[in-house]
Design a protein around this motif. Sequence first.
Motif, mmCIF file in Angstrom:
data_model
loop_
_atom_site.group_PDB
_atom_site.id
_atom_site.type_symbol
_atom_site.label_atom_id
_atom_site.label_comp_id
_atom_site.label_asym_id
_atom_site.label_seq_id
_atom_site.Cartn_x
_atom_site.Cartn_y
_atom_site.Cartn_z
ATOM 1 N N ILE A 110 4.663 3.283 -4.057
ATOM 2 C CA ILE A 110 3.462 2.454 -3.939
ATOM 3 C C ILE A 110 2.969 1.996 -5.304
ATOM 4 O O ILE A 110 2.408 0.896 -5.438
ATOM 5 C CB ILE A 110 2.357 3.186 -3.153
ATOM 6 C CG1 ILE A 110 1.310 2.165 -2.666
ATOM 7 C CG2 ILE A 110 1.722 4.292 -3.977
ATOM 8 C CD1 ILE A 110 0.314 2.745 -1.686
ATOM 9 N N TYR B 4 0.503 -8.043 -0.048
ATOM 10 C CA TYR B 4 0.619 -6.917 0.884
ATOM 11 C C TYR B 4 1.571 -5.860 0.356
ATOM 12 O O TYR B 4 2.662 -6.177 -0.160
ATOM 13 C CB TYR B 4 1.123 -7.414 2.243
ATOM 14 C CG TYR B 4 0.259 -8.493 2.839
ATOM 15 C CD1 TYR B 4 -0.824 -8.184 3.661
ATOM 16 C CD2 TYR B 4 0.502 -9.830 2.552
ATOM 17 C CE1 TYR B 4 -1.632 -9.184 4.191
ATOM 18 C CE2 TYR B 4 -0.289 -10.843 3.074
ATOM 19 C CZ TYR B 4 -1.362 -10.505 3.887
ATOM 20 O OH TYR B 4 -2.165 -11.495 4.408
ATOM 21 N N LEU B 5 1.154 -4.606 0.500
ATOM 22 C CA LEU B 5 1.999 -3.447 0.213
ATOM 23 C C LEU B 5 2.532 -2.936 1.544
ATOM 24 O O LEU B 5 1.757 -2.540 2.419
ATOM 25 C CB LEU B 5 1.188 -2.325 -0.440
ATOM 26 C CG LEU B 5 0.303 -2.652 -1.644
ATOM 27 C CD1 LEU B 5 -0.520 -1.436 -2.015
ATOM 28 C CD2 LEU B 5 1.150 -3.087 -2.818
ATOM 29 N N GLN B 6 3.838 -2.915 1.706
ATOM 30 C CA GLN B 6 4.424 -2.423 2.947
ATOM 31 C C GLN B 6 5.574 -1.484 2.605
ATOM 32 O O GLN B 6 6.410 -1.817 1.754
ATOM 33 C CB GLN B 6 4.952 -3.576 3.798
ATOM 34 C CG GLN B 6 3.887 -4.610 4.133
ATOM 35 C CD GLN B 6 4.445 -5.746 4.966
ATOM 36 O OE1 GLN B 6 5.126 -5.527 5.957
ATOM 37 N NE2 GLN B 6 4.168 -6.966 4.567
ATOM 38 N N GLY C 208 -2.909 4.752 -1.275
ATOM 39 C CA GLY C 208 -3.567 3.484 -1.519
ATOM 40 C C GLY C 208 -4.911 3.656 -2.203
ATOM 41 O O GLY C 208 -5.268 2.896 -3.114
ATOM 42 N N THR D 233 2.832 -6.587 -6.731
ATOM 43 C CA THR D 233 1.893 -7.530 -6.110
ATOM 44 C C THR D 233 0.939 -8.122 -7.146
ATOM 45 O O THR D 233 0.593 -9.310 -7.065
ATOM 46 C CB THR D 233 1.089 -6.869 -4.974
ATOM 47 O OG1 THR D 233 0.467 -5.667 -5.449
ATOM 48 C CG2 THR D 233 1.991 -6.529 -3.792
ATOM 49 N N GLN E 247 -3.186 -3.144 2.396
ATOM 50 C CA GLN E 247 -2.284 -2.097 2.875
ATOM 51 C C GLN E 247 -2.745 -1.694 4.274
ATOM 52 O O GLN E 247 -3.911 -1.334 4.474
ATOM 53 C CB GLN E 247 -2.318 -0.876 1.949
ATOM 54 C CG GLN E 247 -1.463 0.297 2.408
ATOM 55 C CD GLN E 247 -1.801 1.596 1.683
ATOM 56 O OE1 GLN E 247 -2.892 1.730 1.111
ATOM 57 N NE2 GLN E 247 -0.903 2.563 1.726
ATOM 58 N N TYR E 248 -1.853 -1.741 5.250
ATOM 59 C CA TYR E 248 -2.183 -1.352 6.621
ATOM 60 C C TYR E 248 -1.538 -0.001 6.923
ATOM 61 O O TYR E 248 -0.337 0.183 6.708
ATOM 62 C CB TYR E 248 -1.703 -2.416 7.611
ATOM 63 C CG TYR E 248 -2.512 -3.694 7.539
ATOM 64 C CD1 TYR E 248 -3.606 -3.895 8.380
ATOM 65 C CD2 TYR E 248 -2.204 -4.686 6.608
ATOM 66 C CE1 TYR E 248 -4.364 -5.065 8.305
ATOM 67 C CE2 TYR E 248 -2.951 -5.847 6.522
ATOM 68 C CZ TYR E 248 -4.028 -6.034 7.377
ATOM 69 O OH TYR E 248 -4.786 -7.187 7.306
ATOM 70 N N VAL E 249 -2.349 0.929 7.417
ATOM 71 C CA VAL E 249 -1.891 2.312 7.601
ATOM 72 C C VAL E 249 -2.297 2.807 8.983
ATOM 73 O O VAL E 249 -3.463 2.685 9.377
ATOM 74 C CB VAL E 249 -2.495 3.247 6.528
ATOM 75 C CG1 VAL E 249 -2.044 4.680 6.753
ATOM 76 C CG2 VAL E 249 -2.116 2.779 5.126
#
Length: 323
Positions: free
Chosen positions: A106, A87-89, A143, A113, A130-132
Amino acid sequence: MSAQHPEVSFRPATAADVDAIHATVAAADRIDHPTWVTPREEIADVFELSHVDPARDILLAIAPDGAVVAMGWAMLHPSQDAELHAYLQGTVHPDWRRRGIGTELIAWLFQRTTEMIAETGSGAEAAIFQYVDEGNADAATLGERLGLRTERWFSSMQRDLSQPVQGPPASEGVEVVPYTADRAEAVREARNDAFRDHWGSLPSPPERWAQFVNGPFLRPDLSTLALIDGRVVAFCLASVNEEDWEALGAPNTYIDLIGVVRDQRGRGLAPLVISRTLEAARDAGLEQAVLDVDTASKTGANTLYERLGFRATHRQQALVRRL
């Protein structure tokens, strides 16, 4: 650290940075999702996880005056038996956006990751998530430049608790009870069974689960379990974070998890436990209930929630790159 930028310096985070990170995240929250805020405790919890190495996994951007103006966290889910999910946060303070800091951040997160996945030596399928929030188009663009693509949308839904709750009665053999700490492990096992076929879901490990159920926000009195012969077959777990109340404009509960074990689906257990939680929240003096739902869930959850009086407010997209 390979990240470089003419206006800021980058360095790893330590537990001493929690308050500074929270200040930046809170400022971003007011722009990106103004109806809820990230609690300080959630950030502090990250530094206590055994599978997180802050020196390698958390990167900060530091302004010339020493302020934290951006943060990023790369995380590999500790459940790795079937698939590898990374996960990218991260976020950039609103006053420091559109200066290329997010691009640097990022890129570093993506590199980290991919390293995490490679370090496992596993041949399992792997993906980076990735959640945006819908209004943060710049983050989604970043992303996409790294090859992530939107695979799913999640809706936040809200319900006015002053409206009547019309839930089904419990069928014979089903006992409805509030959550209690002695059932923590049984509920974790039920959660993992219920979510096994949900998109993007991996089993919740004991460490992270303990942080959730033993944390300051879960409300056992509002949370509901359905039992059959003592077995947890359905659950609705709710929390209360009073910092959200000002942002939302009303005292509210957030429903964190709803699920039914797979061999008991189709018996009306989900509306049963949700209805009891809504009634308990109303009786506790709360005015709104909020939850998030996968709009393409195979269980038809979003339709169920609409029938129970929830209405969509805003959306979040899940971008994925499958390796």
